[in-house]
Motif scaffolding. Structure first.
Motif, PDB file in Angstrom:
ATOM      1  N   PRO A  16      14.066 -26.557-134.110  1.00  0.00           N
ATOM      2  CA  PRO A  16      14.955 -27.231-133.160  1.00  0.00           C
ATOM      3  C   PRO A  16      14.376 -28.581-132.740  1.00  0.00           C
ATOM      4  O   PRO A  16      13.162 -28.741-132.640  1.00  0.00           O
ATOM      5  CB  PRO A  16      15.017 -26.262-131.969  1.00  0.00           C
ATOM      6  CG  PRO A  16      13.826 -25.378-132.116  1.00  0.00           C
ATOM      7  CD  PRO A  16      13.476 -25.358-133.571  1.00  0.00           C
ATOM      8  N   TYR A  17      15.283 -29.526-132.535  1.00  0.00           N
ATOM      9  CA  TYR A  17      14.875 -30.863-132.110  1.00  0.00           C
ATOM     10  C   TYR A  17      14.259 -30.804-130.722  1.00  0.00           C
ATOM     11  O   TYR A  17      14.781 -30.131-129.828  1.00  0.00           O
ATOM     12  CB  TYR A  17      16.077 -31.815-132.107  1.00  0.00           C
ATOM     13  CG  TYR A  17      15.742 -33.148-131.500  1.00  0.00           C
ATOM     14  CD1 TYR A  17      15.012 -34.093-132.222  1.00  0.00           C
ATOM     15  CD2 TYR A  17      16.129 -33.466-130.199  1.00  0.00           C
ATOM     16  CE1 TYR A  17      14.674 -35.312-131.676  1.00  0.00           C
ATOM     17  CE2 TYR A  17      15.795 -34.691-129.645  1.00  0.00           C
ATOM     18  CZ  TYR A  17      15.070 -35.615-130.386  1.00  0.00           C
ATOM     19  OH  TYR A  17      14.739 -36.818-129.825  1.00  0.00           O
ATOM     20  N   GLN A  18      13.158 -31.475-130.557  1.00  0.00           N
ATOM     21  CA  GLN A  18      12.538 -31.602-129.242  1.00  0.00           C
ATOM     22  C   GLN A  18      12.575 -33.067-128.841  1.00  0.00           C
ATOM     23  O   GLN A  18      12.178 -33.936-129.621  1.00  0.00           O
ATOM     24  CB  GLN A  18      11.081 -31.148-129.270  1.00  0.00           C
ATOM     25  CG  GLN A  18      10.888 -29.665-129.254  1.00  0.00           C
ATOM     26  CD  GLN A  18       9.419 -29.351-128.999  1.00  0.00           C
ATOM     27  OE1 GLN A  18       8.544 -29.847-129.693  1.00  0.00           O
ATOM     28  NE2 GLN A  18       9.174 -28.538-128.003  1.00  0.00           N
ATOM     29  N   THR A  19      13.040 -33.320-127.634  1.00  0.00           N
ATOM     30  CA  THR A  19      13.015 -34.680-127.115  1.00  0.00           C
ATOM     31  C   THR A  19      11.564 -35.081-126.846  1.00  0.00           C
ATOM     32  O   THR A  19      10.690 -34.211-126.699  1.00  0.00           O
ATOM     33  CB  THR A  19      13.801 -34.777-125.791  1.00  0.00           C
ATOM     34  OG1 THR A  19      13.119 -33.973-124.809  1.00  0.00           O
ATOM     35  CG2 THR A  19      15.243 -34.336-125.942  1.00  0.00           C
ATOM     36  N   PRO A  20      11.291 -36.373-126.763  1.00  0.00           N
ATOM     37  CA  PRO A  20       9.943 -36.786-126.354  1.00  0.00           C
ATOM     38  C   PRO A  20       9.553 -36.172-125.003  1.00  0.00           C
ATOM     39  O   PRO A  20       8.391 -35.832-124.796  1.00  0.00           O
ATOM     40  CB  PRO A  20      10.051 -38.308-126.277  1.00  0.00           C
ATOM     41  CG  PRO A  20      11.133 -38.650-127.259  1.00  0.00           C
ATOM     42  CD  PRO A  20      12.128 -37.516-127.147  1.00  0.00           C
ATOM     43  N   TYR A  21      10.522 -36.006-124.115  1.00  0.00           N
ATOM     44  CA  TYR A  21      10.274 -35.371-122.818  1.00  0.00           C
ATOM     45  C   TYR A  21       9.727 -33.962-123.018  1.00  0.00           C
ATOM     46  O   TYR A  21       8.730 -33.582-122.388  1.00  0.00           O
ATOM     47  CB  TYR A  21      11.585 -35.344-122.027  1.00  0.00           C
ATOM     48  CG  TYR A  21      11.499 -34.719-120.652  1.00  0.00           C
ATOM     49  CD1 TYR A  21      11.074 -35.471-119.555  1.00  0.00           C
ATOM     50  CD2 TYR A  21      11.873 -33.398-120.435  1.00  0.00           C
ATOM     51  CE1 TYR A  21      11.013 -34.922-118.279  1.00  0.00           C
ATOM     52  CE2 TYR A  21      11.818 -32.832-119.166  1.00  0.00           C
ATOM     53  CZ  TYR A  21      11.386 -33.600-118.099  1.00  0.00           C
ATOM     54  OH  TYR A  21      11.328 -33.044-116.836  1.00  0.00           O
ATOM     55  N   ASP A  22      10.349 -33.204-123.903  1.00  0.00           N
ATOM     56  CA  ASP A  22       9.871 -31.856-124.194  1.00  0.00           C
ATOM     57  C   ASP A  22       8.502 -31.896-124.870  1.00  0.00           C
ATOM     58  O   ASP A  22       7.613 -31.115-124.532  1.00  0.00           O
ATOM     59  CB  ASP A  22      10.855 -31.114-125.105  1.00  0.00           C
ATOM     60  CG  ASP A  22      12.197 -30.855-124.444  1.00  0.00           C
ATOM     61  OD1 ASP A  22      12.242 -30.673-123.215  1.00  0.00           O
ATOM     62  OD2 ASP A  22      13.213 -30.851-125.179  1.00  0.00           O
ATOM     63  N   ARG A  23       8.343 -32.798-125.820  1.00  0.00           N
ATOM     64  CA  ARG A  23       7.099 -32.874-126.587  1.00  0.00           C
ATOM     65  C   ARG A  23       5.909 -33.248-125.720  1.00  0.00           C
ATOM     66  O   ARG A  23       4.788 -32.832-125.986  1.00  0.00           O
ATOM     67  CB  ARG A  23       7.238 -33.872-127.726  1.00  0.00           C
ATOM     68  CG  ARG A  23       8.173 -33.349-128.827  1.00  0.00           C
ATOM     69  CD  ARG A  23       8.215 -34.268-129.973  1.00  0.00           C
ATOM     70  NE  ARG A  23       6.878 -34.289-130.588  1.00  0.00           N
ATOM     71  CZ  ARG A  23       6.622 -34.824-131.759  1.00  0.00           C
ATOM     72  NH1 ARG A  23       7.589 -35.379-132.446  1.00  0.00           N
ATOM     73  NH2 ARG A  23       5.407 -34.816-132.246  1.00  0.00           N
ATOM     74  N   ILE A  24       6.161 -34.043-124.678  1.00  0.00           N
ATOM     75  CA  ILE A  24       5.055 -34.475-123.823  1.00  0.00           C
ATOM     76  C   ILE A  24       4.749 -33.458-122.723  1.00  0.00           C
ATOM     77  O   ILE A  24       3.762 -33.571-122.007  1.00  0.00           O
ATOM     78  CB  ILE A  24       5.326 -35.884-123.262  1.00  0.00           C
ATOM     79  CG1 ILE A  24       4.026 -36.589-122.955  1.00  0.00           C
ATOM     80  CG2 ILE A  24       6.239 -35.846-122.059  1.00  0.00           C
ATOM     81  CD1 ILE A  24       4.149 -38.073-122.850  1.00  0.00           C
ATOM     82  N   GLY A  25       5.614 -32.448-122.592  1.00  0.00           N
ATOM     83  CA  GLY A  25       5.346 -31.390-121.624  1.00  0.00           C
ATOM     84  C   GLY A  25       6.284 -31.353-120.441  1.00  0.00           C
ATOM     85  O   GLY A  25       5.931 -30.810-119.393  1.00  0.00           O
ATOM     86  N   GLY A  26       7.475 -31.946-120.603  1.00  0.00           N
ATOM     87  CA  GLY A  26       8.470 -31.898-119.531  1.00  0.00           C
ATOM     88  C   GLY A  26       8.011 -32.643-118.294  1.00  0.00           C
ATOM     89  O   GLY A  26       7.248 -33.612-118.372  1.00  0.00           O
ATOM     90  N   GLU A  27       8.483 -32.181-117.141  1.00  0.00           N
ATOM     91  CA  GLU A  27       8.174 -32.864-115.885  1.00  0.00           C
ATOM     92  C   GLU A  27       6.665 -32.988-115.666  1.00  0.00           C
ATOM     93  O   GLU A  27       6.159 -34.055-115.320  1.00  0.00           O
ATOM     94  CB  GLU A  27       8.806 -32.127-114.705  1.00  0.00           C
ATOM     95  CG  GLU A  27       8.472 -32.765-113.370  1.00  0.00           C
ATOM     96  CD  GLU A  27       9.066 -32.056-112.174  1.00  0.00           C
ATOM     97  OE1 GLU A  27       8.666 -32.407-111.044  1.00  0.00           O
ATOM     98  OE2 GLU A  27       9.913 -31.150-112.343  1.00  0.00           O
ATOM     99  N   GLU A  28       5.948 -31.899-115.883  1.00  0.00           N
ATOM    100  CA  GLU A  28       4.498 -31.920-115.674  1.00  0.00           C
ATOM    101  C   GLU A  28       3.826 -32.933-116.599  1.00  0.00           C
ATOM    102  O   GLU A  28       2.928 -33.669-116.198  1.00  0.00           O
ATOM    103  CB  GLU A  28       3.921 -30.526-115.904  1.00  0.00           C
ATOM    104  CG  GLU A  28       2.436 -30.437-115.655  1.00  0.00           C
ATOM    105  CD  GLU A  28       1.905 -29.033-115.895  1.00  0.00           C
ATOM    106  OE1 GLU A  28       0.856 -28.917-116.550  1.00  0.00           O
ATOM    107  OE2 GLU A  28       2.551 -28.064-115.441  1.00  0.00           O
ATOM    108  N   GLY A  29       4.269 -32.985-117.850  1.00  0.00           N
ATOM    109  CA  GLY A  29       3.688 -33.921-118.811  1.00  0.00           C
ATOM    110  C   GLY A  29       3.974 -35.369-118.455  1.00  0.00           C
ATOM    111  O   GLY A  29       3.093 -36.233-118.587  1.00  0.00           O
ATOM    112  N   VAL A  30       5.190 -35.662-118.006  1.00  0.00           N
ATOM    113  CA  VAL A  30       5.526 -37.036-117.617  1.00  0.00           C
ATOM    114  C   VAL A  30       4.733 -37.423-116.373  1.00  0.00           C
ATOM    115  O   VAL A  30       4.201 -38.539-116.284  1.00  0.00           O
ATOM    116  CB  VAL A  30       7.044 -37.209-117.404  1.00  0.00           C
ATOM    117  CG1 VAL A  30       7.364 -38.610-116.889  1.00  0.00           C
ATOM    118  CG2 VAL A  30       7.799 -36.949-118.703  1.00  0.00           C
TER     119      VAL A  30
END
Length: 142
Positions: free
Chosen positions: A5-19
Motif C-alpha cells: 500500500p502507498y504510504q504518504t511521506p507523513y506516514d513514512r516519517i512517523g505521522g504526527e510524532e515523526g513530523v
C-alpha cells in the motif's frame, strides 16, 4: 502478488510524532548550528522561533500528506504567501536546506530523505526573492 500500500511521506516519517520530531530537530539545529544563523536572524526579526516551530509543524503535516492543520488555521497553504514578507536569498535558502537535510538524517530513512530533499530544494529555490549577491540589481537614474 499484491503491491504494497502507498504510504504518504507523513506516514513514512512517523505521522504526527515523526513530523514533530523532524521540526524539533530542525529548529534545534537552527538555534545552535552555524548554518542556522541566517534563519535565526530572519525569525528573530519576525514572530520568533517558537511561532515558526508550531507553524512549520502545522504546514509540514499537510504538505507531507497528513492532516491539513495549517489550512484549518490560516485557510491556505500557499508557501509563497507565507514567506512574502521575508527577504530570502541564496544564503537563507541554503541555510534552510542544510538544516533540513541534517534534521532528516536523524528522522527519516534514506529514500524518504532523498524524495523530501528534492521537493524542499525546488520549494526553497522558488521562494528566493532576492537577487544573487554576486549579481545585484543596479539602479540607474534617468
Amino acid at each position: 502478488m499484491t503491491a504494497a500500500p502507498y504510504q504518504t511521506p507523513y506516514d513514512r516519517i512517523g505521522g504526527e510524532e515523526g513530523v514533530r520530531r523532524l521540526v524539533k530537530v530542525f529548529y534545534d539545529l537552527v538555534e545552535t548550528e552555524p548554518e542556522g544563523a541566517p534563519l535565526r536572524v530572519m525569525h528573530n526579526q519576525g514572530n520568533g522561533l517558537a511561532h515558526a516551530r508550531e507553524a512549520q509543524f502545522m504546514f509540514l503535516s499537510g504538505f507531507l500528506g497528513g492532516p491539513q492543520l495549517y489550512v484549518e488555521q490560516y485557510r491556505h497553504s500557499n508557501v509563497r504567501q507565507m514567506h512574502n514578507h521575508l527577504a530570502i536569498g541564496e544564503v537563507e535558502a541554503q541555510s534552510w536546506l542544510q538544516c533540513m537535510e541534517k534534521a532528516l538524517e536523524t528522522t527519516a530513512d534514506e529514500d524518504t530523505r532523498r524524495v523530501l530533499m528534492q521537493t524542499f530544494t525546488r520549494v526553497a529555490t522558488a521562494l528566493r526573492n532576492q537577487p544573487p549577491a554576486d549579481n545585484p540589481l543596479k539602479v540607474t537614474s534617468a
